[in-house]
Design a protein around this motif. Sequence first.
Motif, PDB file in Angstrom:
ATOM      1  N   VAL A 139      44.038 159.253 -29.807  1.00 33.92           N
ATOM      2  CA  VAL A 139      44.985 158.731 -28.822  1.00 33.92           C
ATOM      3  C   VAL A 139      44.748 157.239 -28.591  1.00 33.92           C
ATOM      4  O   VAL A 139      45.678 156.480 -28.372  1.00 33.92           O
ATOM      5  CB  VAL A 139      44.882 159.521 -27.502  1.00 33.92           C
ATOM      6  CG1 VAL A 139      45.819 158.939 -26.449  1.00 33.92           C
ATOM      7  CG2 VAL A 139      45.222 160.988 -27.745  1.00 33.92           C
TER       8      VAL A 139
ATOM      9  N   PRO B  65      42.490 163.387 -28.329  1.00 29.57           N
ATOM     10  CA  PRO B  65      43.238 164.203 -27.362  1.00 29.57           C
ATOM     11  C   PRO B  65      42.307 165.152 -26.614  1.00 29.57           C
ATOM     12  O   PRO B  65      41.423 165.769 -27.210  1.00 29.57           O
ATOM     13  CB  PRO B  65      44.220 164.991 -28.244  1.00 29.57           C
ATOM     14  CG  PRO B  65      44.373 164.160 -29.480  1.00 29.57           C
ATOM     15  CD  PRO B  65      43.040 163.522 -29.700  1.00 29.57           C
TER      16      PRO B  65
ATOM     17  N   ALA C 136      48.144 156.312 -29.418  1.00 29.44           N
ATOM     18  CA  ALA C 136      48.913 157.404 -30.028  1.00 29.44           C
ATOM     19  C   ALA C 136      49.455 157.001 -31.393  1.00 29.44           C
ATOM     20  O   ALA C 136      50.594 157.318 -31.756  1.00 29.44           O
ATOM     21  CB  ALA C 136      50.032 157.864 -29.103  1.00 29.44           C
TER      22      ALA C 136
ATOM     23  N   ARG D 205      53.156 155.261 -23.979  1.00 29.74           N
ATOM     24  CA  ARG D 205      52.264 156.433 -24.008  1.00 29.74           C
ATOM     25  C   ARG D 205      51.038 156.246 -23.121  1.00 29.74           C
ATOM     26  O   ARG D 205      50.104 157.041 -23.173  1.00 29.74           O
ATOM     27  CB  ARG D 205      51.806 156.716 -25.441  1.00 29.74           C
ATOM     28  CG  ARG D 205      52.902 156.866 -26.475  1.00 29.74           C
ATOM     29  CD  ARG D 205      53.961 157.899 -26.065  1.00 29.74           C
ATOM     30  NE  ARG D 205      53.414 159.144 -25.600  1.00 29.74           N
ATOM     31  CZ  ARG D 205      52.969 160.138 -26.384  1.00 29.74           C
ATOM     32  NH1 ARG D 205      53.010 159.980 -27.696  1.00 29.74           N
ATOM     33  NH2 ARG D 205      52.509 161.264 -25.877  1.00 29.74           N
TER      34      ARG D 205
ATOM     35  N   ARG E 293      54.428 161.296 -18.552  1.00 30.54           N
ATOM     36  CA  ARG E 293      53.672 162.132 -19.489  1.00 30.54           C
ATOM     37  C   ARG E 293      53.011 161.326 -20.600  1.00 30.54           C
ATOM     38  O   ARG E 293      53.313 161.486 -21.788  1.00 30.54           O
ATOM     39  CB  ARG E 293      54.574 163.232 -20.057  1.00 30.54           C
ATOM     40  CG  ARG E 293      55.035 164.179 -18.959  1.00 30.54           C
ATOM     41  CD  ARG E 293      55.920 165.289 -19.435  1.00 30.54           C
ATOM     42  NE  ARG E 293      56.311 166.131 -18.313  1.00 30.54           N
ATOM     43  CZ  ARG E 293      57.322 166.992 -18.316  1.00 30.54           C
ATOM     44  NH1 ARG E 293      58.068 167.109 -19.411  1.00 30.54           N
ATOM     45  NH2 ARG E 293      57.586 167.716 -17.259  1.00 30.54           N
TER      46      ARG E 293
ATOM     47  N   ALA F  87      50.061 159.913 -23.167  1.00 31.11           N
ATOM     48  CA  ALA F  87      49.019 160.539 -23.981  1.00 31.11           C
ATOM     49  C   ALA F  87      47.642 160.071 -23.539  1.00 31.11           C
ATOM     50  O   ALA F  87      46.644 160.784 -23.713  1.00 31.11           O
ATOM     51  CB  ALA F  87      49.238 160.194 -25.452  1.00 31.11           C
TER      52      ALA F  87
ATOM     53  N   LEU G 149      45.159 165.777 -22.235  1.00 36.38           N
ATOM     54  CA  LEU G 149      45.222 164.367 -21.876  1.00 36.38           C
ATOM     55  C   LEU G 149      43.945 163.648 -22.310  1.00 36.38           C
ATOM     56  O   LEU G 149      42.846 164.157 -22.128  1.00 36.38           O
ATOM     57  CB  LEU G 149      45.399 164.228 -20.363  1.00 36.38           C
ATOM     58  CG  LEU G 149      45.498 162.821 -19.784  1.00 36.38           C
ATOM     59  CD1 LEU G 149      46.819 162.168 -20.196  1.00 36.38           C
ATOM     60  CD2 LEU G 149      45.392 162.866 -18.254  1.00 36.38           C
TER      61      LEU G 149
END
Length: 247
Positions: free
Chosen positions: A7, A32, A67, A81, A156, A158, A190
């Motif tokens: 991420v 992640p 991401a 992100r 939302r 990442a 997350l």
Amino acid sequence: MSVTVPVLEVERLSFAYGPCKALDDVAFQVQPGECAILLGPNGAGKSTLFSLVTRLYEAPAGQIRIAGRSLRQESCAALSRLGVVFQQPTLDLDLSVAQNLRYHAALHGLSRREAELRIREELERQGMYGRRDEKVRQLNGGHRRRVEIARALLHRPALLLLDEPSVGLDVPSRRALVDHIHALCRSQGLAVLWATHLIDEIGADDSLIVLHKGRVRAWGPVREVLASQGAATVSAAFHRLTAEGEG
């Protein structure tokens, strides 16, 4: 076989303020579902690193990907992100909780209907939905932090950046914050990069990034960092890694 894309990828990142080098060839990744704790003494380069990841500063050397998107070449896609909770409060005290969140949702292009659904979802997760119409100035420090976390998660992201988020909170509020963030990592996948100087906020399953004098002195799961330093505690390992005279 599927390959998991980190991420956050930081590669050979350097930055200087005139002749003073703040970051020197910094490199690490956050996967992640991983909660990575960024530890370092004052002046280690933590704030500079966060300023580069959020693109408040432009990195002259090195690469940052969020991401899988390059912050330099695809800045809008990369920053979309990202969620951030800064050390200093950034809510508008004269707006209600819901108004603060609606404004943030609009900045991210969410429709009114989608925004209201997500605001309810995130505030319920924080136990704050019943207070959505209260002005922020009526809330205590712990509740304001909950609203800031709800705001950071509305679109939302990442990756969630937390810059000393527990500063000024009492012990129960700090504990609730720590537990909540770790639960989000487990339940939602997350990725979190959490800058702190409080050892008791670090979980046994977290990753540790120790930054000292602009360089990464250790990076890996807590247990591996402890083993590499022959230390029984994070505090002892941190002291060894940041003692004067270390390379």
